[in-house]
Design a protein around this motif. Structure first.
Motif, PDB file in Angstrom:
ATOM      1  N   PRO A 128     -25.142 -69.800 -36.423  1.00  0.00           N
ATOM      2  CA  PRO A 128     -25.451 -69.786 -34.983  1.00  0.00           C
ATOM      3  C   PRO A 128     -25.757 -71.160 -34.415  1.00  0.00           C
ATOM      4  CG  PRO A 128     -26.540 -67.961 -36.082  1.00  0.00           C
ATOM      5  CD  PRO A 128     -25.960 -68.823 -37.165  1.00  0.00           C
ATOM      6  N   GLN A 129     -26.454 -72.000 -35.181  1.00  0.00           N
ATOM      7  CA  GLN A 129     -26.784 -73.325 -34.676  1.00  0.00           C
ATOM      8  C   GLN A 129     -25.561 -74.227 -34.664  1.00  0.00           C
ATOM      9  OE1 GLN A 129     -30.609 -75.470 -34.972  1.00  0.00           O
ATOM     10  NE2 GLN A 129     -29.619 -76.612 -36.605  1.00  0.00           N
ATOM     11  N   GLN A 175     -26.264 -66.081 -22.888  1.00  0.00           N
ATOM     12  CA  GLN A 175     -26.553 -66.839 -24.097  1.00  0.00           C
ATOM     13  C   GLN A 175     -25.332 -67.682 -24.472  1.00  0.00           C
ATOM     14  OE1 GLN A 175     -29.467 -66.396 -25.973  1.00  0.00           O
ATOM     15  NE2 GLN A 175     -28.965 -67.408 -27.887  1.00  0.00           N
ATOM     16  N   ILE A 203     -23.019 -69.092 -27.051  1.00  0.00           N
ATOM     17  CA  ILE A 203     -22.737 -68.756 -28.446  1.00  0.00           C
ATOM     18  C   ILE A 203     -21.723 -69.698 -29.090  1.00  0.00           C
ATOM     19  CG2 ILE A 203     -23.375 -66.331 -28.191  1.00  0.00           C
ATOM     20  CD1 ILE A 203     -20.401 -65.631 -27.988  1.00  0.00           C
ATOM     21  N   ASP A 212     -33.214 -73.259 -31.402  1.00  0.00           N
ATOM     22  CA  ASP A 212     -33.463 -71.821 -31.483  1.00  0.00           C
ATOM     23  C   ASP A 212     -32.575 -71.022 -30.539  1.00  0.00           C
ATOM     24  OD1 ASP A 212     -35.354 -72.304 -33.358  1.00  0.00           O
ATOM     25  OD2 ASP A 212     -37.068 -71.576 -32.196  1.00  0.00           O
ATOM     26  N   ARG A 213     -32.341 -71.575 -29.355  1.00  0.00           N
ATOM     27  CA  ARG A 213     -31.614 -70.810 -28.347  1.00  0.00           C
ATOM     28  C   ARG A 213     -31.167 -71.731 -27.228  1.00  0.00           C
ATOM     29  NH1 ARG A 213     -34.077 -66.877 -23.921  1.00  0.00           N
ATOM     30  NH2 ARG A 213     -32.237 -65.729 -23.310  1.00  0.00           N
ATOM     31  N   TRP A 266     -29.358 -71.132 -23.318  1.00  0.00           N
ATOM     32  CA  TRP A 266     -28.916 -70.095 -22.385  1.00  0.00           C
ATOM     33  C   TRP A 266     -28.804 -70.640 -20.966  1.00  0.00           C
ATOM     34  CZ3 TRP A 266     -33.890 -70.721 -23.922  1.00  0.00           C
ATOM     35  CH2 TRP A 266     -34.900 -70.658 -22.976  1.00  0.00           C
ATOM     36  N   ALA A 275     -32.927 -74.675 -23.143  1.00  0.00           N
ATOM     37  CA  ALA A 275     -32.810 -74.655 -24.600  1.00  0.00           C
ATOM     38  C   ALA A 275     -34.203 -74.721 -25.197  1.00  0.00           C
ATOM     39  CB  ALA A 275     -31.973 -75.834 -25.098  1.00  0.00           C
ATOM     40  N   GLN A 320     -39.393 -76.211 -24.906  1.00  0.00           N
ATOM     41  CA  GLN A 320     -38.311 -75.737 -24.035  1.00  0.00           C
ATOM     42  C   GLN A 320     -37.908 -76.843 -23.068  1.00  0.00           C
ATOM     43  OE1 GLN A 320     -38.461 -71.740 -22.347  1.00  0.00           O
ATOM     44  NE2 GLN A 320     -37.721 -72.515 -20.377  1.00  0.00           N
ATOM     45  N   GLN A 342     -26.715 -61.505 -21.625  1.00  0.00           N
ATOM     46  CA  GLN A 342     -27.940 -61.006 -22.218  1.00  0.00           C
ATOM     47  C   GLN A 342     -28.624 -59.958 -21.362  1.00  0.00           C
ATOM     48  OE1 GLN A 342     -29.082 -62.150 -25.491  1.00  0.00           O
ATOM     49  NE2 GLN A 342     -26.886 -62.480 -25.207  1.00  0.00           N
TER      50      GLN A 342
END
Length: 209
Positions: A26-27, A68, A70, A95-96, A98, A115, A126, A206
């Motif tokens: 994912p990363q 999200q 991806i 971590d994320r 979006w 992010a 964040q 999402q």
């Protein structure tokens, strides 16, 4: 938001695309790394785009919401910076990433790009950029400018359930620049975005609004 009547080709290719992305770490999927198989599927889907005018008012409900990230063919502003630091590149975790889009009027969307990164010793933070999409014709191309940037410690130094207030830094109007953003594919579940240099971003919805 009405359900789209997708063709069998749309559904099959979309399934293939998500499967190709899901086998990636994912990363690493959002770090600079060109995947020809993914790019070929994306191009096929762009050729049968069910919403060729995503910026038309009737289609904005399909566009707005939380998405999200991806996959990014050449990474993002954050992941390119991380990849450029050899000694930190493997230690820093994303971590994320979006994007949240909110309709402002018939030719304007408020966009939040965010992010969450996990830094060694410093915990989770964040990063966020707040901008606006504006367009003249309801096809695919919008001009994007950012009005402010913010940073917030979500779990500083690894401390549990504790965060700092968000620090927001405005961008003076005369310092703002515009960038081109193209929504090259859109359906109810996935969306493709391309920058002026062709960098490809694949988003998965999402939430709906």
């Amino acid at each position: 938001m009405e359900k789209l009547n997708l063709t069998n080709d749309n559904i099959t290719l979309r399934t293939q695309l998500l499967q190709e992305i899901e086998v990636l770490d994912p990363q690493q999927a959002i770090f600079p790394s060109v995947n020809e198989s993914i790019n070929q599927i994306v191009q096929q889907l762009e050729n049968i785009n069910p919403i060729p005018q995503p910026l038309q008012p009737d289609y904005l409900p399909y566009l707005i919401g939380e998405w999200q990230l991806i996959y990014a063919s050449r990474g993002t502003v954050v992941t390119r910076r991380v990849a450029s630091i050899p000694s930190w590149g493997e230690a820093i975790k994303i971590d994320r990433v979006w994007q949240e889009l909110t309709a402002k009027d018939r030719n304007k969307i408020a966009a939040v790009n965010a992010a969450i990164i996990d830094l060694p010793w410093f915990g989770k933070w964040q990063l966020q950029a707040n901008g606006i999409w504006v367009w003249d014709t309801p096809e695919q191309l919008a001009k994007v400018s950012f009005s402010s940037f913010s940073v917030q410690a979500k779990q500083p130094f690894g401390w549990f359930n504790w965060s700092w207030p968000q620090l927001t830094i405005p961008v003076l109007e005369w310092l703002r620049s515009e960038a081109v953003w193209i929504t090259s594919y859109l359906d109810q579940e996935i969306r493709f975005g391309r920058g002026a240099t062709g960098n490809l971003f694949v988003f998965r919805r999402q939430s709906t609004k």
